[in-house]
Design a protein around this motif. Structure first.
Motif, PDB file in Angstrom:
ATOM      1  N   GLU A  19       0.831  -1.209   0.000  1.00 20.29           N
ATOM      2  CA  GLU A  19       0.000   0.000   0.000  1.00 20.29           C
ATOM      3  C   GLU A  19       0.862   1.255   0.000  1.00 20.29           C
ATOM      4  OE1 GLU A  19      -3.651   2.118   2.452  1.00 20.29           O
ATOM      5  OE2 GLU A  19      -3.020   0.101   3.005  1.00 20.29           O
ATOM      6  N   ARG A  20       1.869   1.276   0.842  1.00 19.10           N
ATOM      7  CA  ARG A  20       2.772   2.425   0.921  1.00 19.10           C
ATOM      8  C   ARG A  20       3.488   2.634  -0.416  1.00 19.10           C
ATOM      9  NH1 ARG A  20       5.315   0.927   5.220  1.00 19.10           N
ATOM     10  NH2 ARG A  20       7.113  -0.041   4.243  1.00 19.10           N
ATOM     11  N   ALA A  22       2.518   1.569  -3.421  1.00 17.76           N
ATOM     12  CA  ALA A  22       1.546   1.985  -4.440  1.00 17.76           C
ATOM     13  C   ALA A  22       1.265   3.477  -4.342  1.00 17.76           C
ATOM     14  CB  ALA A  22       0.262   1.175  -4.302  1.00 17.76           C
ATOM     15  N   GLU A  23       1.120   3.985  -3.121  1.00 17.11           N
ATOM     16  CA  GLU A  23       0.874   5.416  -2.932  1.00 17.11           C
ATOM     17  C   GLU A  23       2.056   6.243  -3.408  1.00 17.11           C
ATOM     18  OE1 GLU A  23      -0.050   5.902   1.210  1.00 17.11           O
ATOM     19  OE2 GLU A  23      -2.008   4.924   1.001  1.00 17.11           O
ATOM     20  N   ARG A  24       3.265   5.826  -3.046  1.00 17.61           N
ATOM     21  CA  ARG A  24       4.466   6.583  -3.420  1.00 17.61           C
ATOM     22  C   ARG A  24       4.704   6.568  -4.930  1.00 17.61           C
ATOM     23  NH1 ARG A  24       7.143   9.596  -2.850  1.00 17.61           N
ATOM     24  NH2 ARG A  24       9.254   8.995  -2.369  1.00 17.61           N
ATOM     25  N   THR A  26       2.422   6.114  -7.278  1.00 18.59           N
ATOM     26  CA  THR A  26       1.363   6.925  -7.889  1.00 18.59           C
ATOM     27  C   THR A  26       1.654   8.407  -7.708  1.00 18.59           C
ATOM     28  OG1 THR A  26      -0.268   5.187  -7.535  1.00 18.59           O
ATOM     29  CG2 THR A  26      -1.119   7.414  -7.883  1.00 18.59           C
ATOM     30  N   ASP A  27       2.053   8.805  -6.502  1.00 17.93           N
ATOM     31  CA  ASP A  27       2.380  10.213  -6.256  1.00 17.93           C
ATOM     32  C   ASP A  27       3.514  10.687  -7.151  1.00 17.93           C
ATOM     33  OD1 ASP A  27       0.410  10.344  -4.313  1.00 17.93           O
ATOM     34  OD2 ASP A  27       1.811  10.210  -2.624  1.00 17.93           O
ATOM     35  N   ASP A  35      -2.290  16.025 -11.997  1.00 12.52           N
ATOM     36  CA  ASP A  35      -3.378  15.372 -11.263  1.00 12.52           C
ATOM     37  C   ASP A  35      -4.294  14.522 -12.133  1.00 12.52           C
ATOM     38  OD1 ASP A  35      -2.692  16.276  -8.698  1.00 12.52           O
ATOM     39  OD2 ASP A  35      -3.749  18.178  -9.003  1.00 12.52           O
ATOM     40  N   ARG A  38      -3.735  10.593 -11.890  1.00 11.40           N
ATOM     41  CA  ARG A  38      -3.919   9.754 -10.696  1.00 11.40           C
ATOM     42  C   ARG A  38      -4.878   8.579 -10.913  1.00 11.40           C
ATOM     43  NH1 ARG A  38      -2.213  10.118  -5.762  1.00 11.40           N
ATOM     44  NH2 ARG A  38      -1.662  12.319  -5.964  1.00 11.40           N
ATOM     45  N   ALA A  93      10.779   6.095  -4.285  1.00 11.40           N
ATOM     46  CA  ALA A  93       9.626   5.347  -3.784  1.00 11.40           C
ATOM     47  C   ALA A  93      10.019   3.934  -3.367  1.00 11.40           C
ATOM     48  CB  ALA A  93       8.528   5.300  -4.848  1.00 11.40           C
ATOM     49  N   SER A  97      10.295   2.741   0.612  1.00 11.86           N
ATOM     50  CA  SER A  97       9.310   1.732   0.999  1.00 11.86           C
ATOM     51  C   SER A  97       9.928   0.386   1.349  1.00 11.86           C
ATOM     52  CB  SER A  97       8.294   1.532  -0.131  1.00 11.86           C
ATOM     53  OG  SER A  97       7.596   2.731  -0.386  1.00 11.86           O
TER      54      SER A  97
END
Length: 129
Positions: A19-20, A22-24, A26-27, A35, A38, A93, A97
């Motif tokens: 999860e961490r 994937a967020e990093r 994507t960011d 934007d 996303r 990322a 992570s």
């Protein structure tokens, strides 16, 4: 549609790292593309047991994590500094992570796919209005 494929030793994933990460990832893509990207970022984790890796002919030696980003080639023309920003951000990322010890060896591959070689819903991007 930006697609990230992360190849990593299975033992590095614990159910929370994904999860961490994937967020990093994507960011990172959003910080370069904007934007609008996303909801289009797709991430696939390819977790492989260390016993199924081989490096230098030695079975059971896992390489550092790797990420492959595939995207329409035009983005690299629209955002001239996209490649170095993506390379640095995707490396960050993974290292943040999974562990800083991997940073020096993280492999990032950026693939730009031509509009006449990429399709969604059966229609080539080159043929879309």
């Amino acid at each position: 549609m930006p697609h990230c494929t992360v190849t990593v030793a299975e033992e590095l994933l614990d159910g929370t790292v994904e999860e961490r990460l994937a967020e990093r990832l994507t960011d990172t893509v959003v910080s370069v593309y904007g934007d609008w990207a996303r909801p289009l970022v797709v991430i696939a984790f390819h977790a492989i047991p260390t016993a199924r890796f081989a490096v230098g002919g030695k079975l059971g030696t896992a390489p550092a994590p790797a990420v492959r980003l595939e995207s329409r080639a035009g983005i690299f023309e629209l955002v001239p500094d996209a490649a170095p920003r993506l390379a640095a951000g995707l490396t960050d990322a993974l290292a943040e992570s999974l562990g800083e010890r991997f940073r020096p060896d993280v492999a990032v591959t950026l693939v730009g796919v031509a509009d006449d070689r990429s399709a969604v819903g059966g229609t080539l991007f080159a043929d879309q209005p």
